[in-house]
Design an enzyme around this catalytic site. Structure first.
Site, PDB file in Angstrom:
ATOM      1  N   HIS A  13       8.083  12.546   0.355  1.00 14.11           N
ATOM      2  CA  HIS A  13       8.218  13.463   1.489  1.00 14.11           C
ATOM      3  C   HIS A  13       7.642  12.843   2.759  1.00 14.11           C
ATOM      4  CE1 HIS A  13       8.356  18.046   2.323  1.00 14.11           C
ATOM      5  NE2 HIS A  13       8.417  17.392   3.478  1.00 14.11           N
ATOM      6  N   HIS A  67       8.387  12.118   6.896  1.00 19.87           N
ATOM      7  CA  HIS A  67       9.206  12.309   8.098  1.00 19.87           C
ATOM      8  C   HIS A  67       9.074  11.048   8.940  1.00 19.87           C
ATOM      9  CE1 HIS A  67      10.001  16.561   7.286  1.00 19.87           C
ATOM     10  NE2 HIS A  67       8.762  16.612   6.833  1.00 19.87           N
ATOM     11  N   LEU A  68      10.100  10.214   8.910  1.00 19.00           N
ATOM     12  CA  LEU A  68      10.047   8.955   9.676  1.00 19.00           C
ATOM     13  C   LEU A  68      10.530   9.158  11.113  1.00 19.00           C
ATOM     14  CD1 LEU A  68      11.269   6.328   7.025  1.00 19.00           C
ATOM     15  CD2 LEU A  68       8.950   6.608   7.929  1.00 19.00           C
ATOM     16  N   ASN A 127      15.402  15.889   8.381  1.00 17.60           N
ATOM     17  CA  ASN A 127      15.373  16.715   9.609  1.00 17.60           C
ATOM     18  C   ASN A 127      15.192  15.843  10.846  1.00 17.60           C
ATOM     19  OD1 ASN A 127      12.680  16.189   8.929  1.00 17.60           O
ATOM     20  ND2 ASN A 127      11.917  18.109   9.762  1.00 17.60           N
ATOM     21  N   ASP A 181      14.664  20.524   4.204  1.00 17.70           N
ATOM     22  CA  ASP A 181      13.233  20.615   4.522  1.00 17.70           C
ATOM     23  C   ASP A 181      12.962  20.845   6.008  1.00 17.70           C
ATOM     24  OD1 ASP A 181      10.394  20.441   3.915  1.00 17.70           O
ATOM     25  OD2 ASP A 181      10.490  18.675   5.188  1.00 17.70           O
ATOM     26  N   HIS A 226      12.389  23.541   0.422  1.00 20.19           N
ATOM     27  CA  HIS A 226      11.257  23.971   1.244  1.00 20.19           C
ATOM     28  C   HIS A 226      11.205  25.477   1.055  1.00 20.19           C
ATOM     29  CE1 HIS A 226       9.180  24.327   5.358  1.00 20.19           C
ATOM     30  NE2 HIS A 226       9.536  25.560   5.083  1.00 20.19           N
ATOM     31  N   ASP A 228       4.126  14.824   3.012  1.00 20.23           N
ATOM     32  CA  ASP A 228       4.667  15.617   4.128  1.00 20.23           C
ATOM     33  C   ASP A 228       4.170  15.032   5.455  1.00 20.23           C
ATOM     34  OD1 ASP A 228       6.111  17.420   5.555  1.00 20.23           O
ATOM     35  OD2 ASP A 228       4.994  19.201   4.931  1.00 20.23           O
ATOM     36  N   HIS A 261       3.838  13.931  15.208  1.00 16.45           N
ATOM     37  CA  HIS A 261       4.284  14.613  16.426  1.00 16.45           C
ATOM     38  C   HIS A 261       3.611  13.956  17.620  1.00 16.45           C
ATOM     39  CE1 HIS A 261       6.443  17.885  14.510  1.00 16.45           C
ATOM     40  NE2 HIS A 261       5.416  18.095  13.703  1.00 16.45           N
ATOM     41  N   GLY A 305       2.720  20.375  11.338  1.00 13.94           N
ATOM     42  CA  GLY A 305       2.823  19.058  10.714  1.00 13.94           C
ATOM     43  C   GLY A 305       1.600  18.212  10.976  1.00 13.94           C
TER      44      GLY A 305
END
Ligand code: DOR
Length: 448
Positions: free
Chosen positions: A68, A70-71, A102, A159, A186, A312, A316, A331
């Site tokens: 999980h 987020h790249l 996402n 997700d 999710h 996860d 940001h 996040g």
């Protein structure tokens, strides 16, 4: 013993560590050549020209796999890129990560998934991709799942949001079953969550922040367990955060439902009491919960109800994350702290074995993502999550459980700085990491 695709040519010796083999932990040296472990022994001859990595006082096992991550590429490269995210992953001991869909545009077409896989090809950590379940993650029309599966996508998820319509979820599971891929949810019923940005309880009341009850997660967990039993699809539950979810999974596993589940390090280590300063760094979805949930998650992880730890990792930019609490996006970063937090909570805190630590960080996530050699590998992903043996691919981590260090967010490889552990004293750190035999991290520094 065929060299894996993209194998490192030169010999490497990893000396003096406690190595996780099929027999358990043993004090062994190992020689790696052309991406493969070629020798294991109490003391080994060092091949000419070999790089020698000191593993004394440390654990040597399969590098970790993150289900999980987020790249953020494509679309939000100000927060993270495939380059910075995979460097952070390697420093955190990861040999492979599953990139979440996402992105902007969403990973709901073969073109976008192909681009992510292609850009990840020469990274210091392998990049697998999760595909979106629905077009634009809008919850209505199914994405072209067969086309994505043909690219090697093994996990499908929207997700960031759960699939709200049970009929859509059911149809997607039917497709997943047919394609032999996994439906990953999710779990958040938005009607029940009702805009709540923290856990509904004493802290939400005290702070005057809108809360969402544990039932918002548990209602979708329950629905999906029923649908998985109905359709026969493999179901994976993302970032579980409540005691009730753990209990639902425990009961479903006892009934034989094909379900796996993950938990994030922050849900194993932080409670909603962290929100008292209104610092948006502690805002995450699902939200931090009271201590009884944290305890149930640790119990579930220890007893096998929860299969894996997944970060996860959600970078940001400060422009967004520094907004007032209710407006900031949820996040937190995870890749460079997950192993330390998990080791401390699970092994040091809960008395779990080192074998269990590697199971939840490497072996089980590799299985769930089918990076254990069972999945389709059109992009040349190598085999992950195996205990160390002669002939295995040298995707290895050397983790020192004794080192104490202070997390300075400006020292992270990640582009973003939104870690809830900024300034915290952590125990245990990745010393070296090998990808297909290449030392991509040595002495806690990236070589790339
Ligand atoms: O806190 C979160 N951040 N939870 C999610 O489900 C999505 C993620 C993100 O993409 O930022």
């Amino acid at each position: 013993m065929n060299a894996p695709f993209g194998a490192f040519e030169h010999p490497v010796v990893v000396a003096g560590g406690q190595v996780l083999t099929e027999r358990g932990l043993e004090r062994l040296d190992l020689v790696v050549h052309q991406g493969i472990v070629v020798e294991l022994g109490a003391s080994v001859d060092h091949p000419a020209g070999a790089t020698v990595l000191d593993a004394s006082g440390a654990l040597v096992g399969p590098s970790f796999v993150d289900l999980h991550t987020h790249l953020r590429e494509p679309g939000r490269e100000q927060a993270e890129t495939i380059e910075t995210g995979t460097r952070a992953a390697a420093l955190g001991g990861y040999g492979a990560v599953v990139a979440m869909p996402n992105t902007e545009p969403t990973m709901d077409t073969a073109a976008v998934v192909h681009m992510v896989l292609e850009r990840g090809r020469n990274a210091p950590c392998e990049v697998a991709a999760a595909g979106a379940i629905t077009v634009g993650r809008l919850g209505a029309q199914l994405a072209p799942m067969a086309e994505l599966a043909a690219l090697g996508v093994e996990l499908f998820t929207d997700d960031g949001t759960g699939v709200q319509d049970g009929g859509v979820a059911r149809r997607a599971m039917d497709y997943c079953r047919g394609l032999g891929v996994t439906y990953a949810e999710h779990c958040e019923d938005l009607a029940i969550a009702h805009g709540g940005c923290v856990h509904e309880g004493a802290w939400s009341a005290l702070l005057g922040l809108p809360g969402q009850p544990a039932a918002a997660e548990e209602a979708m967990v329950a629905r999906d367990l029923l649908l998985a039993a109905t359709t026969g699809a493999r179901l994976h539950l993302l970032h579980l955060s409540t005691a009730g979810s753990v209990e639902l999974v425990r009961q479903a596993k006892a009934r034989g439902v094909a379900v796996t589940a993950e938990v994030a390090p922050h849900h194993l280590s932080l409670t909603d009491a962290s929100l008292k300063g209104y610092d948006p760094c502690f805002k995450v979805n699902p939200p931090l919960r009271p201590a009884e949930h944290l305890e149930a998650l640790l119990d579930g992880l220890n007893d096998g109800t929860i299969d894996a730890v997944a970060t996860d990792h959600a970078p940001h930019t400060p422009e967004l994350k520094d907004l007032p609490f209710d407006q900031a996006p949820p996040g937190m970063l995870g890749l460079e702290t997950a192993a330390s937090i998990t080791y401390e909570q699970l092994v040091a805190g809960r008395g779990a074995t080192i074998e269990r630590f590697f199971e939840v960080m490497a072996t089980q996530p590799a299985k769930i993502a089918r990076l254990d050699g069972t999945g389709a590998r059109p992009f040349g992903h190598s085999v992950h999550g195996q205990r160390v043996a002669v002939g295995t691919t040298a995707n290895l981590v050397v983790f020192d459980p004794e080192v104490r260090w202070t997390l300075e967010v400006d020292q992270l490889a990640s582009k973003a700085t939104n870690s809830p552990f900024s300034g915290a004293r952590l125990v245990g750190k990745v010393r070296h990491c090998l990808l297909r035999g290449e030392p991509v991290v040595t002495d806690a520094r990236s070589t790339r």
